[in-house]
Structure formats: structure tokens, C-alpha cells
Design a protein around this motif. Structure first.
Motif, PDB file in Angstrom:
ATOM      1  N   PRO A 125       0.891  -1.210   0.184  1.00 20.03           N
ATOM      2  CA  PRO A 125      -0.140  -0.175  -0.060  1.00 20.03           C
ATOM      3  C   PRO A 125       0.735   1.059   0.040  1.00 20.03           C
ATOM      4  CG  PRO A 125       0.047  -0.971   2.216  1.00 20.03           C
ATOM      5  CD  PRO A 125       0.654  -1.911   1.259  1.00 20.03           C
ATOM      6  N   PRO A 126       0.189   2.307  -0.624  1.00 18.08           N
ATOM      7  CA  PRO A 126       1.251   3.450  -0.471  1.00 18.08           C
ATOM      8  C   PRO A 126       1.390   4.121   0.893  1.00 18.08           C
ATOM      9  CG  PRO A 126      -1.128   4.146  -1.124  1.00 18.08           C
ATOM     10  CD  PRO A 126      -0.936   2.526  -1.117  1.00 18.08           C
ATOM     11  N   PRO A 127       2.489   4.710   1.054  1.00 24.94           N
ATOM     12  CA  PRO A 127       2.654   5.322   2.680  1.00 24.94           C
ATOM     13  C   PRO A 127       1.637   6.309   2.772  1.00 24.94           C
ATOM     14  CG  PRO A 127       4.401   6.143   0.985  1.00 24.94           C
ATOM     15  CD  PRO A 127       3.632   4.938   0.087  1.00 24.94           C
ATOM     16  N   PRO A 128       1.180   6.522   4.099  1.00 24.47           N
ATOM     17  CA  PRO A 128      -0.082   7.570   4.333  1.00 24.47           C
ATOM     18  C   PRO A 128       0.806   9.037   4.402  1.00 24.47           C
ATOM     19  CG  PRO A 128       1.076   6.354   6.441  1.00 24.47           C
ATOM     20  CD  PRO A 128       1.692   5.871   5.327  1.00 24.47           C
ATOM     21  N   SER A 129      -0.089   9.967   4.015  1.00 25.28           N
ATOM     22  CA  SER A 129       0.609  11.125   3.933  1.00 25.28           C
ATOM     23  C   SER A 129       0.774  11.743   5.357  1.00 25.28           C
ATOM     24  CB  SER A 129      -0.578  12.064   3.327  1.00 25.28           C
ATOM     25  OG  SER A 129      -0.706  11.550   2.056  1.00 25.28           O
ATOM     26  N   PRO A 130       1.955  12.509   5.514  1.00 22.78           N
ATOM     27  CA  PRO A 130       1.912  13.178   6.625  1.00 22.78           C
ATOM     28  C   PRO A 130       1.177  14.153   7.032  1.00 22.78           C
ATOM     29  CG  PRO A 130       3.458  13.913   5.237  1.00 22.78           C
ATOM     30  CD  PRO A 130       2.932  12.990   4.409  1.00 22.78           C
ATOM     31  N   PRO A 131       1.054  14.247   8.206  1.00 22.94           N
ATOM     32  CA  PRO A 131      -0.138  15.361   8.990  1.00 22.94           C
ATOM     33  C   PRO A 131       0.399  16.799   8.674  1.00 22.94           C
ATOM     34  CG  PRO A 131       1.023  14.201  10.729  1.00 22.94           C
ATOM     35  CD  PRO A 131       1.368  13.513   9.495  1.00 22.94           C
ATOM     36  N   LEU A 132      -0.368  17.534   8.392  1.00 24.26           N
ATOM     37  CA  LEU A 132      -0.334  18.898   8.036  1.00 24.26           C
ATOM     38  C   LEU A 132       0.202  19.718   9.397  1.00 24.26           C
ATOM     39  CD1 LEU A 132      -2.728  20.003   5.133  1.00 24.26           C
ATOM     40  CD2 LEU A 132      -0.320  19.182   5.125  1.00 24.26           C
ATOM     41  N   SER A 133       1.140  20.511   9.369  1.00 26.68           N
ATOM     42  CA  SER A 133       1.358  21.384  10.625  1.00 26.68           C
ATOM     43  C   SER A 133       0.462  22.445  10.704  1.00 26.68           C
ATOM     44  CB  SER A 133       2.795  21.848  10.502  1.00 26.68           C
ATOM     45  OG  SER A 133       3.074  22.505   9.609  1.00 26.68           O
ATOM     46  N   PRO A 134       0.165  22.863  11.771  1.00 31.62           N
ATOM     47  CA  PRO A 134      -0.631  24.113  11.983  1.00 31.62           C
ATOM     48  C   PRO A 134      -0.331  25.244  11.306  1.00 31.62           C
ATOM     49  CG  PRO A 134      -0.525  23.007  14.014  1.00 31.62           C
ATOM     50  CD  PRO A 134       0.490  22.500  13.258  1.00 31.62           C
ATOM     51  N   GLU A 135       0.976  25.533  10.958  1.00 36.29           N
ATOM     52  CA  GLU A 135       1.751  26.872  10.324  1.00 36.29           C
ATOM     53  C   GLU A 135       1.675  26.672   9.006  1.00 36.29           C
ATOM     54  OE1 GLU A 135       3.172  25.075  12.710  1.00 36.29           O
ATOM     55  OE2 GLU A 135       3.007  26.321  14.524  1.00 36.29           O
TER      56      GLU A 135
END
Length: 228
Positions: A125-135
Motif C-alpha cells: 500500500p502507498p505510504p500514508p500522507s504526513p499530517p499538516l502542521s498548523p503553520e
């Protein structure tokens, strides 16, 4: 459950497919099976055969056409191997007397084994997308969209209420020609009392020509208008 014959055929198909996929459709000498493609020494553990005689028995069954995995030509050689494989104490090395007999694999059976191999090895499976930082700009844009959507939901009831009030405050319409009240629950193209349109020019009910208020007869067709 797979046995020695199944594992031998599967291994043979795998080797031929790795060599060149087109080879599955090309007949080849029977000797290639046990001398080059799936020799005993290098495939013993893969085939899970206990002895060399077990290996030869699997080759004999394959060349005899058991389960329709393969077909050997000439036919008399195949029939001889088939009879030998059915014996109680067969000569498992009999096939070595016919090294030049041509072996053709069953394409449908070969493709079935190949599809099963692919089913056992699905792509990762494709790697999960990294979470977006608040900034990050993406996170800020997403927050703005959420705020706009929330504001839209809050404004929607107000607009609906204003529309309902406008409908409730609208007074009943009257025909501009006869003064009768027009139905308010449906679209009105003509007055139900005088037959004239609620808006536009006054028309003769006979020819549709333009007439004026108070005319008793139409100037176009001379027929009575019915207006007093």
C-alpha cells in the motif's frame, strides 16, 4: 492440497515465465524438464520431495498427461508413460528413454498458477500522507474553508426566513381589466373571469387583436369583445 505433481508443474511454469513469457506456448523437449528447467538437485526443497524416486515419479506423471497439465508427443510415448504411471510398481525413470519427445503445457492451467502467484504477492500500500502542521499554508487554507462553510450554514436560515416573510406579506393579485381576484396558489396566464392576461395588452377574445378598455367590438375582426 497440492502434491508433488502440482508443485512440479507450478515450478516449471514459474521458471518458463521468468525466462520468457512466450515460452509457455512453445513446445520443448521433455529432457529439458529434468535436465535444465527443474532439475532435482536445485529444486528438491522447493518441490518438497523426499527422494529422487519421488521426483522422478512426479516427472513421469507430468509427462504422462496427468490432470491435463501437459501433453507429450508423439502420442504413443505419452500412452506408454501413462500406462507405466498407473502400474503398482512403476519404472519411474522410463521417461528418460524419450528425451526428444515434445512437451506442450496447458496454457489455461499455467495462467491459473501465475494468477495465484500474483494474488499471494499484492503490491504494497502507498505510504500514508504526513499530517499538516498548523503553520503550513495548506492547513491555513483548510481552516479558512471550514470557517466559510460554517458561516454559510449560519446565514442560510436567515435567508430562508426572509423569503417566507416576503411570501406571507404579498397581497392577493387582481385582474387589471375586470378587477376580479386572481388565484394565488398557481401560475395565472389568463384571468378566469374575463379571459385576459394579467399583464400586457388587452386582446380580442376572438382574433387576439389589440383592443382598448371600453371597446365593445374589435377593430380588427368586428366581433364583440364582451367588455362593457
Amino acid at each position: 492440497m497440492a502434491d508433488d505433481l502440482d508443485r512440479l508443474f507450478e515450478r516449471l511454469v514459474s521458471v518458463l515465465a521468468d525466462d520468457a513469457p512466450g515460452r509457455l506456448a512453445v513446445p520443448f523437449p521433455a529432457a529439458e524438464v529434468y535436465e535444465r528447467l527443474v532439475p532435482y538437485r536445485s529444486n528438491r526443497s522447493t518441490l518438497k520431495v523426499a527422494t529422487h524416486q519421488d521426483y522422478e515419479m512426479a516427472v513421469l506423471r507430468l509427462l504422462a498427461g496427468e490432470r491435463g497439465y501437459a501433453s507429450l508427443e508423439p502420442a504413443e510415448v505419452r500412452e506408454a508413460l501413462e500406462r507405466e504411471a498407473a502400474e503398482k510398481n512403476p519404472d519411474t525413470a522410463l521417461f528418460r528413454q524419450f528425451p526428444d519427445a515434445l512437451l506442450s503445457l496447458n496454457r489455461l492451467a499455467a495462467e491459473r498458477f501465475l494468477r495465484r502467484d500474483r494474488a499471494y504477492a499484492p503490491p504494497p500500500p502507498p505510504p500514508p500522507s504526513p499530517p499538516l502542521s498548523p503553520e503550513s499554508p495548506e492547513a491555513a487554507a483548510g481552516e479558512d474553508e471550514d470557517n466559510d462553510a460554517q458561516a454559510g450554514r449560519e446565514r442560510a436560515p436567515l435567508a430562508g426566513a426572509a423569503f417566507e416573510l416576503a411570501e406571507q406579506s404579498e397581497s392577493p393579485r387582481q385582474c387589471p381589466y375586470c378587477g376580479e381576484t386572481l388565484p394565488g396558489s398557481r401560475k395565472v396566464n389568463f384571468c378566469p373571469q374575463c379571459g385576459q392576461p394579467p399583464s400586457g395588452d388587452l386582446r380580442c377574445p376572438v382574433c387576439g387583436g389589440e383592443v382598448d378598455v371600453g371597446w365593445r367590438y374589435c377593430v380588427s375582426c368586428g366581433r364583440a369583445t364582451g367588455f362593457e
